[in-house]
Write a protein that holds these residues in place. Structure first.
Motif, short mmCIF file in Angstrom:
data_model
loop_
_atom_site.label_atom_id
_atom_site.label_comp_id
_atom_site.label_asym_id
_atom_site.label_seq_id
_atom_site.Cartn_x
_atom_site.Cartn_y
_atom_site.Cartn_z
N ALA A 123 29.97 27.80 42.79
CA ALA A 123 30.60 28.93 42.13
C ALA A 123 30.78 29.61 43.28
O ALA A 123 30.16 30.80 43.44
CB ALA A 123 29.90 29.43 40.89
N ILE A 124 31.45 29.50 44.09
CA ILE A 124 31.78 30.14 45.42
C ILE A 124 33.50 30.71 45.27
O ILE A 124 34.27 29.85 44.98
CB ILE A 124 31.64 29.28 46.50
N SER A 125 33.73 31.84 45.65
CA SER A 125 34.91 32.31 45.51
C SER A 125 35.98 31.74 46.44
O SER A 125 35.87 31.10 47.28
CB SER A 125 34.88 34.05 46.22
N PRO A 126 37.28 31.48 45.80
CA PRO A 126 38.32 30.80 46.60
C PRO A 126 38.95 31.44 47.56
O PRO A 126 39.95 32.11 47.57
CB PRO A 126 39.22 30.47 45.32
N SER A 127 38.29 31.25 48.82
CA SER A 127 39.02 31.68 50.11
C SER A 127 39.03 30.69 50.93
O SER A 127 38.36 29.58 50.77
CB SER A 127 38.05 32.90 50.47
N ILE A 128 39.57 30.63 52.17
CA ILE A 128 39.23 29.80 53.23
C ILE A 128 37.95 29.21 53.44
O ILE A 128 37.61 28.04 53.49
CB ILE A 128 40.31 30.04 54.55
N GLU A 129 37.22 30.20 53.65
CA GLU A 129 35.66 30.19 54.03
C GLU A 129 35.18 29.43 52.76
O GLU A 129 34.32 28.60 52.91
CB GLU A 129 35.12 31.22 54.40
N GLY A 130 35.29 29.90 51.54
CA GLY A 130 34.53 29.64 50.26
C GLY A 130 34.93 27.90 50.13
O GLY A 130 34.30 27.24 49.84
#
Length: 179
Positions: A123-130
């Motif tokens: 459950a990690i936010s959808p960003s490039i890093e995520g």
């Protein structure tokens, strides 16, 4: 805390009596000294093992992986998730000098490989890093257990025309049957 909130807080503190400000400062120091990280899941805790990890009512077969303790708090507010957690302490971000070794990924792998974990939910936010972090963890854990991720989509009240392409793709991918 943003600049406006910080300014309001500073102005409020300046207006308070010295005793109140000293009490606040002492409370902040006490909290900083007494709160650490759970030895199992790395969530904030005043005890060596947090309340969630100690709770026998929680499902020990499911671990939800989040980047930050704020995510645990947000998920707990829903009262829907009944498993355990693992807090990474951030996401992989080479531009910021954060690699897998700066996060609690190895303790997660040990935990999953040594216990009978049936599912890990990322459950990690959808960003490039995520996305990078999610894919990296997925590859490490797939040999040991089922790895899933939370669905992403449009917020309630959101308009399709204002959504970015990645959000729309995730919304389509995460679709499900109508009840």
């Amino acid at each position: 805390m943003g600049p406006k909130t910080a300014q309001r807080l500073a102005l409020h503190i300046i207006k308070r009596p010295d005793e109140d400000v000293q009490a606040l400062a002492q409370a902040l120091l006490d909290a900083k000294q007494q709160v650490g990280f759970c030895q199992v899941c790395f969530h904030l805790s005043a005890e060596p093992v947090c309340e969630i990890c100690r709770n026998p009512q929680r499902d020990p077969d499911t671990i939800c992986v989040v980047s930050d303790s704020r995510d645990v708090i947000a998920l707990e507010k829903t009262r829907e998730y009944k498993g355990k957690y693992h807090v990474l302490g951030g996401v992989i971000s080479p531009m910021d000098g954060v690699g897998p070794e700066q996060l609690t990924i190895q303790p997660l792998v040990r935990r999953v490989s040594q216990q009978q974990i049936k599912e890990v939910i990322i459950a990690i936010s959808p960003s490039i890093e995520g996305e990078t972090t999610t894919l990296y963890i997925g590859q490490l854990l797939r040999p040991f257990t089922r790895v899933t991720r939370i669905a992403f989509g449009l917020p309630m009240g959101g308009e399709l025309e204002y959504a970015d392409e990645i959000t729309l793709v995730r919304a389509l991918e995460g679709r499900r049957e109508l009840d």
